[in-house]
Scaffold this active site. Structure first.
Site, PDB file in Angstrom:
ATOM      1  N   ASN A   9       0.832  -1.212   0.000  1.00  0.00           N
ATOM      2  CA  ASN A   9       0.000   0.000   0.000  1.00  0.00           C
ATOM      3  C   ASN A   9       0.860   1.253   0.000  1.00  0.00           C
ATOM      4  O   ASN A   9       0.502   2.265  -0.621  1.00  0.00           O
ATOM      5  CB  ASN A   9      -0.955  -0.005   1.197  1.00  0.00           C
ATOM      6  CG  ASN A   9      -2.239  -0.756   0.898  1.00  0.00           C
ATOM      7  OD1 ASN A   9      -2.938  -0.453  -0.059  1.00  0.00           O
ATOM      8  ND2 ASN A   9      -2.543  -1.741   1.722  1.00  0.00           N
ATOM      9  N   MET A  37       1.129  -2.818  12.048  1.00  0.00           N
ATOM     10  CA  MET A  37       0.541  -3.844  12.910  1.00  0.00           C
ATOM     11  C   MET A  37       0.803  -3.581  14.387  1.00  0.00           C
ATOM     12  O   MET A  37       1.349  -4.413  15.110  1.00  0.00           O
ATOM     13  CB  MET A  37       1.076  -5.222  12.499  1.00  0.00           C
ATOM     14  CG  MET A  37       0.830  -5.567  11.040  1.00  0.00           C
ATOM     15  SD  MET A  37      -0.921  -5.487  10.573  1.00  0.00           S
ATOM     16  CE  MET A  37      -1.559  -6.895  11.488  1.00  0.00           C
ATOM     17  N   ARG A  38       0.386  -2.415  14.818  1.00  0.00           N
ATOM     18  CA  ARG A  38       0.465  -2.074  16.233  1.00  0.00           C
ATOM     19  C   ARG A  38      -0.844  -1.428  16.660  1.00  0.00           C
ATOM     20  O   ARG A  38      -1.430  -0.629  15.910  1.00  0.00           O
ATOM     21  CB  ARG A  38       1.612  -1.080  16.502  1.00  0.00           C
ATOM     22  CG  ARG A  38       2.989  -1.594  16.149  1.00  0.00           C
ATOM     23  CD  ARG A  38       3.421  -2.740  17.024  1.00  0.00           C
ATOM     24  NE  ARG A  38       3.474  -2.365  18.441  1.00  0.00           N
ATOM     25  CZ  ARG A  38       3.617  -3.242  19.432  1.00  0.00           C
ATOM     26  NH1 ARG A  38       3.695  -4.530  19.186  1.00  0.00           N
ATOM     27  NH2 ARG A  38       3.664  -2.834  20.682  1.00  0.00           N
ATOM     28  N   LEU A  40      -2.498   1.286  18.719  1.00  0.00           N
ATOM     29  CA  LEU A  40      -2.018   2.566  19.230  1.00  0.00           C
ATOM     30  C   LEU A  40      -2.762   2.966  20.500  1.00  0.00           C
ATOM     31  O   LEU A  40      -3.950   2.690  20.656  1.00  0.00           O
ATOM     32  CB  LEU A  40      -2.187   3.641  18.159  1.00  0.00           C
ATOM     33  CG  LEU A  40      -1.392   3.387  16.873  1.00  0.00           C
ATOM     34  CD1 LEU A  40      -1.854   4.313  15.760  1.00  0.00           C
ATOM     35  CD2 LEU A  40       0.107   3.551  17.126  1.00  0.00           C
ATOM     36  N   ASN A  83      -6.516   4.770   8.528  1.00  0.00           N
ATOM     37  CA  ASN A  83      -6.098   3.372   8.511  1.00  0.00           C
ATOM     38  C   ASN A  83      -6.861   2.626   7.430  1.00  0.00           C
ATOM     39  O   ASN A  83      -7.971   3.004   7.056  1.00  0.00           O
ATOM     40  CB  ASN A  83      -6.372   2.721   9.876  1.00  0.00           C
ATOM     41  CG  ASN A  83      -5.892   1.279   9.940  1.00  0.00           C
ATOM     42  OD1 ASN A  83      -4.788   0.973   9.502  1.00  0.00           O
ATOM     43  ND2 ASN A  83      -6.715   0.390  10.478  1.00  0.00           N
ATOM     44  N   HIS A  90      -8.316  -1.245   6.451  1.00  0.00           N
ATOM     45  CA  HIS A  90      -8.653  -2.507   7.108  1.00  0.00           C
ATOM     46  C   HIS A  90      -9.304  -3.444   6.096  1.00  0.00           C
ATOM     47  O   HIS A  90     -10.225  -3.038   5.371  1.00  0.00           O
ATOM     48  CB  HIS A  90      -9.615  -2.261   8.281  1.00  0.00           C
ATOM     49  CG  HIS A  90      -9.929  -3.509   9.038  1.00  0.00           C
ATOM     50  ND1 HIS A  90      -9.027  -4.109   9.889  1.00  0.00           N
ATOM     51  CD2 HIS A  90     -11.038  -4.297   9.045  1.00  0.00           C
ATOM     52  CE1 HIS A  90      -9.583  -5.200  10.405  1.00  0.00           C
ATOM     53  NE2 HIS A  90     -10.794  -5.330   9.898  1.00  0.00           N
ATOM     54  N   THR A 118      -9.808   6.293  15.584  1.00  0.00           N
ATOM     55  CA  THR A 118     -10.249   6.785  16.886  1.00  0.00           C
ATOM     56  C   THR A 118      -9.801   5.794  17.947  1.00  0.00           C
ATOM     57  O   THR A 118      -9.111   4.816  17.647  1.00  0.00           O
ATOM     58  CB  THR A 118     -11.777   6.960  16.923  1.00  0.00           C
ATOM     59  OG1 THR A 118     -12.394   5.678  16.703  1.00  0.00           O
ATOM     60  CG2 THR A 118     -12.249   7.947  15.861  1.00  0.00           C
ATOM     61  N   GLU A 149     -11.403   3.540  19.422  1.00  0.00           N
ATOM     62  CA  GLU A 149     -11.975   2.205  19.258  1.00  0.00           C
ATOM     63  C   GLU A 149     -11.265   1.465  18.134  1.00  0.00           C
ATOM     64  O   GLU A 149     -11.166   1.962  17.009  1.00  0.00           O
ATOM     65  CB  GLU A 149     -13.470   2.297  18.944  1.00  0.00           C
ATOM     66  CG  GLU A 149     -14.146   0.945  18.795  1.00  0.00           C
ATOM     67  CD  GLU A 149     -15.619   1.084  18.407  1.00  0.00           C
ATOM     68  OE1 GLU A 149     -16.248   0.045  18.170  1.00  0.00           O
ATOM     69  OE2 GLU A 149     -16.101   2.223  18.326  1.00  0.00           O
ATOM     70  N   LEU A 150     -10.767   0.263  18.401  1.00  0.00           N
ATOM     71  CA  LEU A 150     -10.024  -0.512  17.411  1.00  0.00           C
ATOM     72  C   LEU A 150     -10.876  -0.767  16.173  1.00  0.00           C
ATOM     73  O   LEU A 150     -11.962  -1.351  16.271  1.00  0.00           O
ATOM     74  CB  LEU A 150      -9.567  -1.843  18.006  1.00  0.00           C
ATOM     75  CG  LEU A 150      -8.802  -2.777  17.051  1.00  0.00           C
ATOM     76  CD1 LEU A 150      -7.480  -2.140  16.631  1.00  0.00           C
ATOM     77  CD2 LEU A 150      -8.569  -4.136  17.707  1.00  0.00           C
TER      78      LEU A 150
END
Length: 220
Positions: free
Chosen positions: A21, A97-98, A100, A114, A116, A148, A150-151
């Site tokens: 990407n 791949m972390r 935050l 991000n 997904h 935000t 929230e994952l």
């Protein structure tokens, strides 16, 4: 740069792996009319191939190895210090791949996007392709969202859909989704750099208007 030329918005990319990407964004940014400039790539994996891609494109890089820190908070503080050196207008997570911390996300609110590999809100987290197959879904895809606390739960800007066929495996589905990722991410980054998308209180604003549902590219 001539004095009468406007300064382009600065884009900083974070990645952990091969950087496909990141490469798609690099390729798009080479267009003469692209409204932003990639100023740096940051990685948490010292051997990530994304670093090679950046080197070939003469893009500055930095590595913050998460294994060298005792907590997510310490890692994020070090990562933030590196990012602030570049004062980016946009931070693009491209296979980073972390997870935050809240402090990190709040520090860059509205500047952090991000990608997904699912049609959110379906399948947050990992193993999304296999989960879509196991559920017998007819369609799968990719979502790009503002980050935000929230994952995988921030407001979604845009999605691209692929059709799941009876012959699909996890690998073939991942390949189809990745092709859409490479198409969609540069479009959304362009919108951001043009000032067309913003993060409102809890929704995406497009040309100043709240969007009720994400913009969607369908399979063809």
């Amino acid at each position: 740069m001539k004095a009468d030329q406007p300064t382009l918005p600065k884009i900083l990319v974070l990645a952990s792996g091969s950087g496909t990407n990141f490469q798609a964004l690099l390729d798009a940014s080479r267009g003469r009319d692209f409204p932003g400039q990639i100023v740096a790539l940051g990685c948490n994996q010292p051997k990530a191939f994304a670093l090679e891609r950046a080197a070939q494109a003469n893009v500055e890089t930095f590595v913050v190895n998460h294994k060298e820190f005792g907590s997510r908070e310490e890692f994020d503080a070090a990562l933030m210090a590196h990012i602030l050196r570049y004062n980016p207008d946009l931070i693009v997570l491209a296979g980073f791949m972390r997870i935050l911390t809240t402090d990190f996300v709040r520090a860059f609110r509205g500047k952090l996007v991000n990608i997904h590999p699912s049609l959110l809100p379906k399948y947050t987290g990992l193993n999304t392709h296999q989960r879509a197959l196991d559920a017998g879904d007819a369609a799968h895809g990719v979502s790009i969202h503002f980050v935000t606390e929230e994952l995988d739960g921030g407001p979604v800007v845009a999605q691209a859909e692929v059709t799941i066929t009876a012959e699909d495996t996890r690998e073939t589905l991942a390949e189809k989704v990745q092709q859409k990722e490479h198409l969609l991410y540069p479009i959304v980054v362009r919108w951001f750099c043009e000032g067309r998308i913003q993060l409102g209180d809890d929704q995406v604003l497009f040309d100043g208007q709240a969007i009720e549902t994400p913009m969607r590219l369908t399979d063809s």
